[in-house]
Design a protein around this motif. Structure first.
Motif, short mmCIF file in Angstrom:
data_model
loop_
_atom_site.label_atom_id
_atom_site.label_comp_id
_atom_site.label_asym_id
_atom_site.label_seq_id
_atom_site.Cartn_x
_atom_site.Cartn_y
_atom_site.Cartn_z
N UNK A 1 60.52 1.37 6.76
CA UNK A 1 60.00 0.93 8.07
C UNK A 1 60.98 -0.07 8.69
N UNK A 2 61.48 -0.99 7.87
CA UNK A 2 62.39 -2.02 8.40
C UNK A 2 63.69 -1.39 8.92
N UNK A 3 64.26 -0.48 8.15
CA UNK A 3 65.53 0.12 8.57
C UNK A 3 65.32 1.02 9.79
N UNK A 4 64.22 1.77 9.80
CA UNK A 4 63.93 2.62 10.96
C UNK A 4 63.71 1.79 12.21
N UNK A 5 63.00 0.68 12.07
CA UNK A 5 62.72 -0.15 13.24
C UNK A 5 63.98 -0.86 13.72
N UNK A 6 64.87 -1.21 12.79
CA UNK A 6 66.15 -1.81 13.19
C UNK A 6 66.92 -0.82 14.05
N UNK B 1 60.44 -9.49 10.19
CA UNK B 1 59.78 -9.10 8.94
C UNK B 1 59.01 -10.30 8.38
N UNK B 2 59.74 -11.43 8.30
CA UNK B 2 59.12 -12.65 7.77
C UNK B 2 57.96 -13.13 8.63
N UNK B 3 58.16 -13.08 9.95
CA UNK B 3 57.10 -13.55 10.85
C UNK B 3 55.83 -12.73 10.64
N UNK B 4 55.99 -11.42 10.49
CA UNK B 4 54.83 -10.56 10.25
C UNK B 4 54.16 -10.88 8.92
N UNK B 5 55.01 -11.05 7.89
CA UNK B 5 54.49 -11.34 6.56
C UNK B 5 53.75 -12.68 6.56
N UNK B 6 54.36 -13.70 7.15
CA UNK B 6 53.74 -15.02 7.15
C UNK B 6 52.49 -15.06 8.02
N UNK C 1 57.41 -3.32 14.71
CA UNK C 1 57.37 -2.47 13.52
C UNK C 1 57.89 -3.22 12.29
N UNK C 2 58.91 -4.06 12.50
CA UNK C 2 59.41 -4.87 11.39
C UNK C 2 58.31 -5.79 10.87
#
Lengths: 309, 246
Positions: free
Chosen positions: A43-48, A66-71, A213-214
């Motif tokens: 998902x991360x690579x596709x969204x990049x 990614x981090x913002x979503x996780x946190x 998406x990230x």
């Protein structure tokens, strides 16, 4: 020839079926965990690739989103007891908004400003995360997220479903008129402006989608680890994702996603090499990037389709 | 007489203290083919960039059909019918010839029916002689093809005023003839006013009705090609050195 052809559709559904069958073949949580991680990377690579692959404006701070979503998901859960399911909904909104805010001033500029701004923004976020340890948990991160699913395989199916739908949605976006306009922007912005296209609006909106998406992937990953750790904001993660996109073939969405899936698995299986793991990984990447101009996955798939036809 | 389609009043722009365009005022007659002539560095392209919003003005105003359009961004000007081409024709990597022409119709809010847009694109490709190459990648075209492709893409926007920046640059004699004819046809059939920057004197003088001569960022003469060539300032500043080359 603008939308999925039949072979692409059949093969992607077969791949989905194969991945869906894994929990039936093994109940090993370790294997499922590796696959969940690999799907998050996809998902991360596709969204990049959505912004950077299509327009060539390289984002060197994807980890920020990614981090913002996780946190965001972790904080809602650990501080307010809000269900992780809501966290997975809110995370893309948080990351998407951040993307729009960072893109707004920087994507208008020519030159390396965007790449630098994203790199610096993620570095600042990483540092802030460590400084504001009362809120973020510092080095330890935010742990103690309540799991969303009863079993690892249930969560695996959730991640697989969201991952597949996300990547398919991004691929369809790339194949749409908007994707065509973005590729034209990547080729020559001035021509696009002269063709009545609001280039800045396209780039900023797409960046917001890319970031969203990230963030979604970030929340899914935090939901698996039951922790949001500062590693998710690190530049190392951003660079890993850029490399995955290069290996996959920029601008194809599925290429970076498939490359990410495989590379994430390879990293796991190279654990047998112990200390030399990253050296071997690095050598593989070096060979792939040196020998192929458009990455590995997309040209390989085209070649294979040519042979099958 | 009808109102001019475009007016520039006292347009000025300096780069680092050097005035690239200095107090230029022109009016472009509706329905005309008007040329801007001038040696390299006369500020012609900068002037185009000021008109089309690619470069911000230092001073002065631009009016399109009486409406003030100074410093509006390029994409909004293009939507109002002020459409330009570039000095260097470039392919759009990864896009086919047809997609390149369709591009203006693909943006969100273009409000064009897909089928009609494709018909228009096919018609324009036929007009510029690229119908047979519609499916080819734009990168595979020759430079002359790219020039005509660019004009087709510009026409896709149904411009009121088409600004062509050196449309003959890099073309052979035969291709220049084709593009010249095309420009005439565009004006006659599409009711487009055309403003052209050029270097190539002979073809240019055959094509345009009015010539505005720029030297060192200023307008030094204006008139029919026949009048302009006799103008002393033009002879000394421009033709004096260029005449030997032609």
């Amino acid at each position: 020839m603008r939308f999925f052809n039949r072979t692409d559709s059949v093969v992607s559904l077969a791949a989905l079926a194969l991945l869906a069958a894994v929990p039936l073949l093994t109940s090993d949580n370790y294997v499922l965990g590796i696959l969940i991680t690999a799907i998050c990377y996809a998902i991360w690579a596709g969204s990049w690739d959505l912004l950077s692959g299509l327009t060539g404006r390289e984002n060197f701070g994807h980890s920020l989103f990614i981090g913002a979503g996780a946190y965001a998901a972790a904080y809602l859960n650990t501080a307010y007891g809000i269900d992780l399911g809501w966290g997975i909904v809110v995370a893309p909104l948080v990351s998407g908004t951040l993307g729009a805010l960072i893109g707004l001033p920087t994507l208008r500029l020519q030159g390396p400003y965007f790449a630098l701004a994203t790199l610096v923004a993620s570095a600042i976020a990483h540092t802030l995360c460590l400084l504001l340890w009362r809120v973020t948990g510092g080095e330890e991160g935010l742990s103690g997220i309540l799991p969303m699913a009863g079993s690892q395989s249930d969560y695996y199916y959730l991640v697989l479903t969201i991952g597949f739908v996300s990547i398919a949605a991004m691929k369809l976006f790339a194949l749409s008129d908007a994707g065509l306009v973005l590729r034209a922007i990547g080729s020559d912005e001035a021509i696009c402006r002269a063709a009545a296209i609001d280039v800045d609006a396209y780039k900023i909106t797409t960046f917001a989608f890319s970031a969203a998406f990230a963030g979604l992937g970030g929340a899914l990953f935090a939901g698996y680890q039951l922790t949001a750790a500062p590693d998710l904001l690190s530049s190392g993660l951003s660079i890993t994702i850029v490399v995955m996109a290069y290996v996959g073939g920029m601008g194809t969405i599925y290429g970076p996603a498939v490359a990410a899936l495989f590379l994430a698995l390879i990293v796991e299986y190279l654990r047998g090499f112990g200390e030399y793991r990253l050296l071997v990984y690095g050598l593989i990447l070096l060979v792939v990037v040196r020998l192929t101009r458009h990455g590995f996955v997309d040209p390989f798939w085209r070649w294979l389709k040519g042979r099958l036809a | 007489m009808t109102d001019p389609i475009l007016r520039a009043v006292g347009l000025t722009r300096a780069f680092g203290g050097i005035k690239a365009v200095s107090d230029v005022s022109i009016a472009v007659r509706t329905g005309s083919i008007t040329g801007i002539l001038g040696p390299n560095g006369a500020g012609k392209t900068t002037f185009f960039n000021l008109l089309t919003g690619f470069t911000k003005t230092g001073a002065g105003e631009v009016y399109l059909q009486q409406e003030r359009i100074t410093n509006l961004p390029p994409h909004l000007l293009a939507r109002r019918g002020l459409v330009r081409t570039f000095q260097l024709a470039k392919p759009l990597a990864g896009l086919t010839v047809e997609e390149t022409v369709l591009l203006p119709a693909l943006r969100v809010g273009a409000g064009q029916d897909r089928r009609q847009a494709r018909e228009r694109a096919a018609y324009l490709l036929d007009r510029v002689g690229l119908a047979a190459k519609a499916e080819a990648t734009s990168e595979s075209l020759t430079y002359g093809d790219l020039r005509r492709l660019e004009i087709a893409r510009a026409l896709m926007l149904r411009p009121k005023l088409l600004l062509l920046d050196e449309p003959f640059a890099g073309l052979g004699a035969g291709e220049i003839e084709t593009v010249s004819q095309l420009i005439h046809e565009i004006r006659d059939r599409e009711e487009v006013t055309v403003l052209i920057i050029e270097h190539k004197l002979r073809e240019f003088f055959k094509l345009v009705e009015t010539v505005i001569v720029m030297v060192a960022g200023e307008v030094v003469a204006e008139g029919t090609p026949a009048e302009v060539v006799k103008h002393p300032k033009v002879l000394s500043a421009y033709l004096g050195e260029r005449a030997y080359e032609h």
